[in-house]
Enzyme design. Structure first.
Site, mmCIF file in Angstrom:
data_model
loop_
_atom_site.group_PDB
_atom_site.id
_atom_site.type_symbol
_atom_site.label_atom_id
_atom_site.label_comp_id
_atom_site.label_asym_id
_atom_site.label_seq_id
_atom_site.Cartn_x
_atom_site.Cartn_y
_atom_site.Cartn_z
ATOM 1 N N PHE A 148 0.818 -1.219 0.000
ATOM 2 C CA PHE A 148 0.000 0.000 0.000
ATOM 3 C C PHE A 148 0.848 1.264 0.000
ATOM 4 O O PHE A 148 0.364 2.327 -0.373
ATOM 5 C CB PHE A 148 -0.930 0.005 1.234
ATOM 6 N N LYS A 172 -1.280 -7.344 -9.075
ATOM 7 C CA LYS A 172 -2.236 -7.444 -7.959
ATOM 8 C C LYS A 172 -1.813 -6.384 -6.959
ATOM 9 O O LYS A 172 -0.930 -6.593 -6.143
ATOM 10 C CB LYS A 172 -2.138 -8.851 -7.352
ATOM 11 N N GLU A 175 -4.873 -3.741 -1.619
ATOM 12 C CA GLU A 175 -6.321 -3.509 -1.538
ATOM 13 C C GLU A 175 -6.637 -2.237 -0.750
ATOM 14 O O GLU A 175 -7.794 -1.856 -0.632
ATOM 15 C CB GLU A 175 -7.051 -4.730 -0.973
ATOM 16 N N ARG A 176 -5.595 -1.571 -0.184
ATOM 17 C CA ARG A 176 -5.880 -0.384 0.631
ATOM 18 C C ARG A 176 -6.044 0.889 -0.211
ATOM 19 O O ARG A 176 -6.818 1.758 0.117
ATOM 20 C CB ARG A 176 -4.754 -0.131 1.630
ATOM 21 N N SER A 225 5.476 -6.971 3.243
ATOM 22 C CA SER A 225 6.062 -7.300 4.541
ATOM 23 C C SER A 225 6.840 -8.624 4.461
ATOM 24 O O SER A 225 6.597 -9.452 3.574
ATOM 25 C CB SER A 225 4.952 -7.403 5.585
ATOM 26 N N CYS A 280 9.476 1.866 3.360
ATOM 27 C CA CYS A 280 10.385 0.756 3.688
ATOM 28 C C CYS A 280 11.808 1.267 3.882
ATOM 29 O O CYS A 280 12.652 0.566 4.413
ATOM 30 C CB CYS A 280 10.359 -0.294 2.598
ATOM 31 N N GLU A 382 9.660 -4.050 12.890
ATOM 32 C CA GLU A 382 9.322 -2.913 12.029
ATOM 33 C C GLU A 382 8.017 -2.295 12.546
ATOM 34 O O GLU A 382 6.992 -2.977 12.604
ATOM 35 C CB GLU A 382 9.130 -3.393 10.584
#
Ligand code: NAD
Length: 497
Positions: A148, A172, A175-176, A225, A280, A382
Site C-alpha cells: 500500500f 495485484k 487492496e488499501r 512485509s 520501507c 518494524e
C-alpha cells in the site's frame, strides 16, 4: 460508494462476491468498495496475457519503447490527478505523492531505452565459420504483487520494464489504495499498449495464491512485509518460478560525533516522519556514537517533532498525513505502549492527536524514544509509523555490529565528515542500500533496489539492470555457416579450438 473495477484484457470488469472497503484515512470514511478476485477472475487475466504474449514478444523493442514514451507523457500530464488519488486513499501529503510518482516515472524513462537494453552480446568467429550471440528473451506471463505504501511507484518499478522486455504482466495491487494504481495502468493502455499485455486484478490471499499456483505465470515480483515475502518466495520457487520478494525493514542512521548535526537533524526529520514513517526506507533508529551526540540530537529533534504540521494529506503545505488505516494507527500506538513498558524513555508522545475537522481520521503525531536497547520489541520489529528510536553506543564499531546483527538489511546511512569512517561503513555494513549523509538512499532507476538479509528473498534486486535480468532469460546461440564445398569430418572429441 463507487466500486473499483479490475482491468482485464483492456476492459474494466466488476464482479459480485467478496469485497472490502477502501478508506480515506484523513476522514476515516469508507469511500469505495473493492472486489476481491476469485480464482476464475485471475485465470481470465492469465488467459488474456497468454493470448497477448506471442504478438507482443515479436513486437520490435523500439515499438515497445514508443509506447513507454507516450506513457511517460501521459503520466506527466496527469500528475495532479494521480497525486490526488494517492493522497486520498493512502493519506500521504500531495507533495509526497507527487514525489513518489516522479520516482516511478524514472522507471518508465529507463524502460524507454529498451532497444539499447535488449541488444544482447555478439562474438564473431568463436571457431572456424562460427559466430555466437546471447539473446535476452522474455519469460512470458509474469505477475507483481505490491504494497500500500507506494501505490504508484512500486508497480512502476515492475511492469514498465517487464513489459518492454516483451512479457505480459498481471498486477495485484494493494487492496488499501488501488485507485491511482488502476488509473496509471489505464494510461498505459491509452498510450497504445495492446490489451491483455497488462491486467490489474484486485484481491487478497486467494488472488495471490492463484497467481503462485498457475503454471502459466513464470515469475513473481513481490514487495511488502517480510512474512508474506517469505511465503511467496518459498511457494513460488517450489513451483519452479523465478521470484524476487522484497520485505520489511528497520533502517538505522548512525550519527558520528563529527556530523553536521543541524543538517543531520533536518535529514532525519524527513526520513523518519515523512509519509508518517510508512516507507520501507524510513529511518526508524538513530544510533548515536557517544552521549554528547545523543543529548544534542534529542534536544534538537524535540521542538521539530512537536512542530510537525499534520493534517489531511490532500491539504497543502503539510509535513505529515494520517496512517493508512485505523488498524495501522492502533498497531503503532501499541508499539509505543510496549516501548514505555519495556523501559525506553518516551520523549515525545504523539498519541491522542486529533485534527480539527478530521476527528475520525487515522492520525498519530510524531513519537520519539530515547534509551532504546536492542532487546526491546520497538527496536527489533518494524513499526511502520512515525516513531524514531534513539540508541546510544560508544563507537562506530559498536554501531556497525548492532546494524549487522539486525534481521533486516534494507537501508542505512551514516552522518559524518570523516571519509575513513564513511568508507569503513560502506565496506563492512551488511545492508543492501547505504547512504553517506543521505538519509533515504533509494537508488535511481538505472541502478537497482534491494535489501539484504530478511529484507529480500531472491537473487536479483528490483528494477534497473537487475530488473532486466529478472524479466528476461538468456539464450546462447552458436551458429556455423560452412563455406560452400567444404566438408567437415565427424569430430568425436569434445569441440574445442
Ligand atoms: P503486506 O505484506 O501486508 O501486503 C503486500 C501485498 O501482499 C498486498 O498486495 C497484499 O494484498 C498481499 N498480501 C497480504 N497478505 C497476504 C497473504 N496472506 N498472502 C498473500 N498475499 C498477501 O504489506 P503492506 O502492509 O501493504 O506494505 C507494508 C510493508 O511493505 C512493510 O513491511 C514495508 O517495509 C514493506 N515494503 C517493502 C519495500 C521494499 O522495497 N523492501 C517497499 C515498500 C514496502
Amino acid at each position: 460508494m463507487s466500486v473499483i473495477p479490475h482491468l482485464i484484457n483492456g476492459e474494466l470488469v466488476t464482479e459480485n462476491g467478496r469485497a472490502v472497503d477502501v478508506f480515506n484515512p484523513s476522514t476515516g470514511q469508507a469511500i469505495h468498495k473493492l472486489p476481491l478476485a476469485t480464482r476464475e477472475t485471475i485465470q481470465s487475466a492469465i488467459d488474456a496475457a497468454k493470448a497477448a504474449f506471442p504478438a507482443w514478444r515479436n513486437t520490435p523493442p523500439a515499438k515497445r519503447a514508443q509506447v513507454m514514451f507516450r506513457f511517460k507523457q501521459l503520466l506527466e500530464q496527469n500528475e495532479a490527478r494521480i497525486s490526488q488519488l494517492i493522497s486520498e486513499e493512502h493519506g500521504k501529503t500531495l507533495e509526497d505523492a507527487t514525489g513518489e510518482l516522479k520516482r516511478g516515472i524514472e522507471n518508465v524513462e529507463f524502460a524507454c531505452a529498451a532497444p539499447e537494453i535488449l541488444k544482447g552480446e555478439y562474438s564473431r568467429n568463436v571457431g572456424p565459420n562460427i559466430d555466437a550471440w546471447s539473446d535476452f528473451q522474455p519469460l512470458g506471463v509474469v505477475a507483481g504483487i505490491t504494497p500500500f505504501n507506494f501505490p504508484a511507484m512500486v508497480p512502476l518499478w515492475m511492469y514498465p520494464l517487464a513489459i518492454v522486455c516483451g512479457n505480459c504482466f498481471i498486477l495485484k495491487p494493494s487492496e488499501r489504495d488501488p485507485s491511482s494504481t488502476l488509473l496509471i495502468a489505464q494510461l498505459l493502455l491509452e498510450a497504445g499498449l495492446p490489451k491483455g499485455v497488462l491486467s490489474v486484478v484486485h484481491g487478497d490471499k486467494t488472488a495471490v495464491d492463484a497467481l503462485i499456483e498457475a503454471p502459466e505465470v513464470k515469475a513473481l515480483s513481490f514487495v511488502g512485509s517480510t512474512p508474506i515475502a517469505e511465503y511467496i518466495y518459498s511457494e513460488g520457487t517450489k513451483r519452479g518460478k523465478r521470484v524476487q520478494a522484497l520485505g520489511g525493514a528497520k533502517n538505522h542512521a548512525v550519527l558520528m560525533p563529527d556530523a553536521d548535526l543541524d543538517n543531520a537533524v533536518s535529514a532525519l526529520m524527513g526520513a523518519a516522519y515523512g509519509s508518517c514513517g510508512e516507507r520501507c526506507m524510513a529511518i526508524s533508529v538513530a544510533v548515536c556514537v557517544g552521549d554528547q551526540v545523543a543529548d544534542a540530537l534529542v534536544a534538537k529533534l524535540v521542538p521539530q517533532i512537536k512542530a510537525l504540521k499534520i493534517g489531511a494529506g490532500t491539504s497543502c503545505g503539510l509535513d505529515m498525513g494520517p496512517l493508512v488505516t485505523g488498524q495501522a494507527r492502533d498497531k503503532v500506538s501499541g508499539y509505543v505502549e510496549d516501548g514505555v513498558a519495556a523501559g525506553a524513555t518516551l520523549v515525545v508522545d504523539g498519541r491522542g492527536l486529533t485534527v480539527a475537522g478530521h476527528e475520525e481520521g487515522f492520525f498519530l503525531g510524531g513519537c520519539l524514544f530515547d534509551n532504546v536497547t536492542p532487546e526491546m520489541r520497538i527496536y527489533k520489529e518494524e513499526i511502520f509509523g512515525p516513531v524514531l528510536c534513539v540508541v546510544r553506543v560508544n563507537s562506530l564499531e559498536e554501531a556497525m555490529q548492532l546494524i549487522n546483527d539486525h534481521e533486516y538489511g534494507n537501508g542505512t546511512c551514516i552522518f559524518t565528515r570523516d571519509g575513513e569512517a564513511a568508507r569503513l561503513f560502506c565496506d563492512e555494513i551488511e545492508v543492501g542500500m547505504v547512504g553517506v549523509n543521505v538519509p533515504l538512499p533509494v537508488p535511481v532507476a538505472y541502478h537497482s533496489f534491494g535489501g539484504w538479509k530478511r529484507s529480500l528473498f531472491g537473487d536479483l534486486h528490483a528494477y534497473g539492470p537487475d530488473g532486466v535480468r529478472f524479466y528476461t532469460r538468456r539464450k546462447a546461440i552458436t551458429q556455423r555457416w560452412p563455406q560452400r564445398a567444404s566438408h567437415e569430418a565427424s569430430q568425436f572429441a569434445f569441440p574445442s579450438l
